[in-house]
Design a protein around this motif. Structure first.
Motif, short mmCIF file in Angstrom:
data_model
loop_
_atom_site.label_atom_id
_atom_site.label_comp_id
_atom_site.label_asym_id
_atom_site.label_seq_id
_atom_site.Cartn_x
_atom_site.Cartn_y
_atom_site.Cartn_z
N VAL A 24 0.86 -1.18 0.00
CA VAL A 24 0.00 0.00 0.00
C VAL A 24 0.90 1.23 0.00
CG1 VAL A 24 -1.73 1.31 1.27
CG2 VAL A 24 -1.88 -1.18 1.18
N PHE A 25 0.71 2.09 -0.99
CA PHE A 25 1.57 3.25 -1.19
C PHE A 25 0.73 4.50 -0.98
CE2 PHE A 25 4.12 5.74 -4.59
CZ PHE A 25 4.96 6.26 -3.62
N LEU A 26 0.90 5.17 0.18
CA LEU A 26 0.16 6.37 0.52
C LEU A 26 1.03 7.59 0.24
CD1 LEU A 26 -1.22 5.13 3.96
CD2 LEU A 26 -2.56 5.41 1.88
N VAL A 27 0.53 8.50 -0.59
CA VAL A 27 1.37 9.61 -1.01
C VAL A 27 0.58 10.92 -0.97
CG1 VAL A 27 0.86 9.10 -3.43
CG2 VAL A 27 2.84 10.50 -2.89
N GLY A 28 1.21 11.96 -0.42
CA GLY A 28 0.59 13.28 -0.36
C GLY A 28 0.17 13.63 1.05
N ALA A 29 -0.08 14.91 1.28
CA ALA A 29 -0.58 15.43 2.56
C ALA A 29 0.47 15.30 3.67
CB ALA A 29 -1.88 14.71 2.97
N LEU A 30 0.04 15.54 4.90
CA LEU A 30 0.92 15.51 6.05
C LEU A 30 0.92 14.12 6.68
CD1 LEU A 30 -0.11 18.91 7.67
CD2 LEU A 30 1.79 18.47 6.11
N THR A 31 1.98 13.81 7.42
CA THR A 31 2.11 12.48 8.00
C THR A 31 0.95 12.17 8.93
OG1 THR A 31 4.52 12.70 7.89
CG2 THR A 31 3.63 10.96 9.30
N ARG A 32 0.58 13.13 9.77
CA ARG A 32 -0.51 12.86 10.72
C ARG A 32 -1.82 12.58 10.01
NH1 ARG A 32 0.27 18.46 11.11
NH2 ARG A 32 -1.56 19.71 10.52
N HIS A 33 -2.00 13.17 8.84
CA HIS A 33 -3.20 12.92 8.04
C HIS A 33 -3.14 11.52 7.43
CE1 HIS A 33 -6.52 13.82 5.24
NE2 HIS A 33 -5.79 13.20 4.34
N LEU A 34 -2.01 11.16 6.87
CA LEU A 34 -1.87 9.86 6.23
C LEU A 34 -2.02 8.71 7.21
CD1 LEU A 34 1.14 10.62 3.84
CD2 LEU A 34 -1.28 10.49 3.24
N ILE A 44 7.00 -12.21 -10.20
CA ILE A 44 6.32 -12.67 -8.99
C ILE A 44 4.96 -11.99 -8.79
CG2 ILE A 44 8.49 -13.23 -7.84
CD1 ILE A 44 8.29 -10.62 -6.34
N ARG A 45 4.46 -11.35 -9.83
CA ARG A 45 3.16 -10.70 -9.81
C ARG A 45 2.99 -9.84 -8.56
NH1 ARG A 45 0.03 -11.91 -13.70
NH2 ARG A 45 -1.84 -11.12 -12.66
N PRO A 46 3.75 -8.76 -8.45
CA PRO A 46 3.59 -7.88 -7.29
C PRO A 46 2.19 -7.27 -7.26
CG PRO A 46 5.59 -7.37 -8.53
CD PRO A 46 4.78 -8.28 -9.37
N ARG A 47 1.77 -6.92 -6.05
CA ARG A 47 0.46 -6.29 -5.85
C ARG A 47 0.70 -4.93 -5.20
NH1 ARG A 47 -3.74 -10.44 -5.34
NH2 ARG A 47 -2.84 -12.39 -6.06
N ILE A 48 0.17 -3.89 -5.83
CA ILE A 48 0.42 -2.55 -5.30
C ILE A 48 -0.83 -1.69 -5.44
CG2 ILE A 48 1.47 -1.79 -7.49
CD1 ILE A 48 3.31 0.01 -5.71
N LEU A 49 -1.25 -1.10 -4.32
CA LEU A 49 -2.40 -0.22 -4.27
C LEU A 49 -1.89 1.17 -3.92
CD1 LEU A 49 -5.76 -1.01 -2.40
CD2 LEU A 49 -4.94 1.29 -2.85
N VAL A 50 -2.05 2.10 -4.84
CA VAL A 50 -1.56 3.47 -4.66
C VAL A 50 -2.74 4.36 -4.26
CG1 VAL A 50 -0.46 5.45 -5.75
CG2 VAL A 50 0.26 3.13 -6.36
N HIS A 51 -2.55 5.14 -3.21
CA HIS A 51 -3.59 6.05 -2.72
C HIS A 51 -2.98 7.44 -2.64
CE1 HIS A 51 -7.31 6.30 0.10
NE2 HIS A 51 -7.08 7.48 -0.47
N SER A 52 -3.42 8.32 -3.53
CA SER A 52 -2.85 9.66 -3.65
C SER A 52 -3.84 10.70 -3.15
CB SER A 52 -2.50 9.93 -5.11
OG SER A 52 -2.19 11.28 -5.34
N PHE A 53 -3.31 11.71 -2.44
CA PHE A 53 -4.15 12.76 -1.86
C PHE A 53 -3.80 14.12 -2.44
CE2 PHE A 53 -3.84 9.35 1.19
CZ PHE A 53 -5.14 9.18 1.63
N SER A 54 -4.81 14.82 -2.92
CA SER A 54 -4.72 16.19 -3.39
C SER A 54 -3.72 16.31 -4.55
CB SER A 54 -4.35 17.13 -2.24
OG SER A 54 -4.63 18.47 -2.57
N ASN A 55 -3.49 17.56 -4.98
CA ASN A 55 -2.57 17.78 -6.09
C ASN A 55 -1.13 17.47 -5.71
OD1 ASN A 55 -4.37 18.64 -8.16
ND2 ASN A 55 -4.55 20.63 -7.18
N GLY A 56 -0.78 17.69 -4.44
CA GLY A 56 0.58 17.39 -4.01
C GLY A 56 0.92 15.93 -4.19
#
Length: 309
Positions: A43-53, A116-128
């Motif tokens: 799970v790849f969480l990207v954007g915003a502030l750490t406390r928000h993520l 190995i068929r990796p599995r990746i879910l990307v979750h992006s927040f806002s324009n940043g």
């Protein structure tokens, strides 16, 4: 200045970049047809502030306890730094993805890790977050100039929360009012950003150069902007009519253009939630749409395996 401490359960791999410690046990929703180690979800969480993520990280840990999480904070400085500096800041992400088998290692001639068929879910927040993702895509293209198209070997999905939009002076002020709490730092940052925004706008008008936001929006619409994405990668746009930072009409236009380009698109349009606040308004709907999206990605993968058999 000391580096900020990593959140509980994570280790720091770069400035504002954290990776979760290896999970040992837990119960939750199955990741797909096979939970063996090579197929564990990233799970790849990207954007915003750490406390928000971290609010989202905790829910992902509950839903997918065997998943490895990568958190990438997006500070105000990232958006307005030079492209080379942006890429350098994201290098630890590339190394982490290599280590997880989501990319071929630089010293692997036979690219065994792509099998190995990796599995990746990307979750992006806002324009940043979107700018970070498209920057990562350019970094990976330059790092692997001759990389083959192995996106079909991935199980992947993309969540785009409260983005994309070009923005204007009013929305920039609102966004940085949220991101920077210190009023002195906020006014100084806004003065610099207003100047840079005006300069970019002038260059666009006089020289016909695209603004950074325009470039990022165009890139985000490309099916292969990340090595593991293609036109069949399910993507979910989450946005709201009450978002004062990102106009919902711009997000809707982007989603409709992606559909016209034959990308696999789903939309969740809220009526009352504020910017990046849809989960707080209706968590059941929010997480249900993400689980449905990931289930779709897994079903598509199983269909590909069946067709190839």
């Amino acid at each position: 200045m000391p580096r900020p401490q990593a959140p509980a359960g994570f280790v720091t791999i770069g400035p504002g970049i954290y990776i979760s410690l290896t999970p040992t046990s837990g119960s939750g929703v199955a990741l797909g047809s096979n939970d063996s180690a090579p197929n564990k979800l990233t799970v790849f969480l990207v954007g915003a502030l750490t406390r928000h993520l971290l609010h989202y990280s905790r829910k992902y840990a509950e839903l997918y306890p065997l998943a490895t999480q990568i958190i990438v904070k997006c500070g105000a400085s990232f958006v307005w730094t030079f492209d080379k500096a942006k890429k350098n800041r994201l290098l630890p992400v590339v190394e982490a993805l290599e280590g997880l088998g989501c990319l071929p290692t630089t010293n692997s001639a036979n690219q065994e890790s792509t099998r190995i068929r990796p599995r990746i879910l990307v979750h992006s927040f806002s324009n940043g977050g979107g700018i970070q993702l498209t920057t990562l895509g350019r970094l990976l293209s330059s790092k692997y100039p001759s990389i083959p198209d192995f996106s079909k070997q991935f199980v992947s999905a993309l969540v785009i929360d409260s983005a994309p939009s070009i923005g204007n002076f009013r929305t920039i002020r609102l966004a940085f009012s949220i991101a920077i709490r210190n009023p002195v730092a906020r006014y100084i940052s806004l003065a610099i950003i207003y100047f840079l925004h005006a300069l970019r706008l002038t260059l666009q008008i006089v020289l016909g150069m695209d603004m950074m936001a325009v470039q990022y929006i165009k890139t985000l619409q490309q099916p292969h902007f990340l090595p593991w994405t293609n036109s069949q990668t399910p993507r979910l746009y989450v946005f709201s009519k009450k978002d004062e930072v990102v106009p919902w009409q711009e997000v809707q236009r982007h989603a409709e253009a992606a559909k016209m380009a034959r990308l696999t698109v789903r939309c969740e349009l809220y009526e009352e939630s504020a910017h990046v606040a849809h989960m707080r308004l209706d968590p059941k709907r929010y997480w249900g749409s993400i689980q449905d999206l990931w289930q779709l990605a897994c079903l598509q993968s199983q269909a590909k395996v069946s067709d190839a058999a």
